[in-house]
Design a protein around this motif. Structure first.
Motif, PDB file in Angstrom:
ATOM      1  N   HIS A   1      -6.077   4.487   2.345  1.00  0.00           N
ATOM      2  CA  HIS A   1      -5.329   5.080   1.234  1.00  0.00           C
ATOM      3  C   HIS A   1      -5.498   6.591   1.261  1.00  0.00           C
TER       4      HIS A   1
ATOM      5  N   ASN B   1       0.852  -1.175   0.000  1.00  0.00           N
ATOM      6  CA  ASN B   1       0.000   0.000   0.000  1.00  0.00           C
ATOM      7  C   ASN B   1       0.896   1.236   0.000  1.00  0.00           C
ATOM      8  N   PRO B   2       0.901   2.021  -1.077  1.00  0.00           N
ATOM      9  CA  PRO B   2       1.812   3.166  -1.155  1.00  0.00           C
ATOM     10  C   PRO B   2       1.486   4.273  -0.155  1.00  0.00           C
ATOM     11  N   SER B   3       0.269   4.299   0.386  1.00  0.00           N
ATOM     12  CA  SER B   3      -0.059   5.303   1.404  1.00  0.00           C
ATOM     13  C   SER B   3       0.553   4.950   2.750  1.00  0.00           C
TER      14      SER B   3
ATOM     15  N   GLU C   1      -0.388   8.840  -2.926  1.00  0.00           N
ATOM     16  CA  GLU C   1      -0.178   7.886  -4.012  1.00  0.00           C
ATOM     17  C   GLU C   1      -0.032   8.562  -5.371  1.00  0.00           C
TER      18      GLU C   1
END
Length: 180
Positions: free
Chosen positions: A169, A34-36, A174
């Protein structure tokens, strides 16, 4: 005859490459972090949804904001959320914050639903100021959603009778170009 076999082999090869490429992209997507939330002890996300007015099940308010949940694996994690509430017709815009989480026990982990629930109390800002010791439940739903349930009697059912939902998110983390 040889030309037909060559075309069939070429077509099968192209089909195999296409399928493996598509399967590879899907596999990478499923395994992507998860890029967040690259730090497993910190969750950041969006509050996004609607609530009712506590008397009906019909949506009455749009709720939108952000939260940060730090030290999620510690005995005293910190939870902070700030969000707007706006009538469905765009009027009565105001903000609320939920903070100062004090757990009343260990988090409840449900491996069947892949959720973790934190029970405790928080401070909630309301029209007349902050109210402390509001029973609050924060549920992390799988790896993508969150549900925040605030005791309705102590807030005059201001947040309705359903949880405040959100995501795990933040699109501005992102895809930063969208938020410049």
């Amino acid at each position: 005859m040889m030309k037909t076999i060559y075309k069939m082999v070429s077509a099968i090869f192209l089909l195999a490459v296409s399928v493996s490429t598509i399967a590879g992209f899907n596999l990478n997507h499923v395994l992507a972090q998860n890029p967040s939330n690259p730090d497993p002890t910190v969750l950041k996300g969006a509050i996004s949804g609607h609530s009712n007015n506590g008397n009906t099940t019909e949506p009455a308010w749009i709720i939108s904001g952000v939260y940060k949940f730090t030290d999620v694996n510690a005995s005293s994690p910190a939870f902070n959320a700030t969000f707007y509430m706006i009538n469905l017709d765009g009027t009565a815009e105001h903000t609320h914050s939920i903070y100062d989480l004090k757990l009343s026990g260990d988090p409840v982990i449900d491996s069947n639903s892949n959720s973790t629930t934190y029970n405790g109390t928080t401070t909630v800002t309301l029209k007349d100021g902050p109210v402390s010791n509001i029973p609050t439940q924060i549920s992390l739903l799988d790896d993508s959603a969150i549900a925040i349930t605030v005791e309705g009697n102590l807030t005059n059912k201001h947040f309705g009778s359903t949880p405040i939902y959100g995501t795990q998110h933040l699109i501005c983390v992102e895809v930063p170009d969208l938020c410049k």
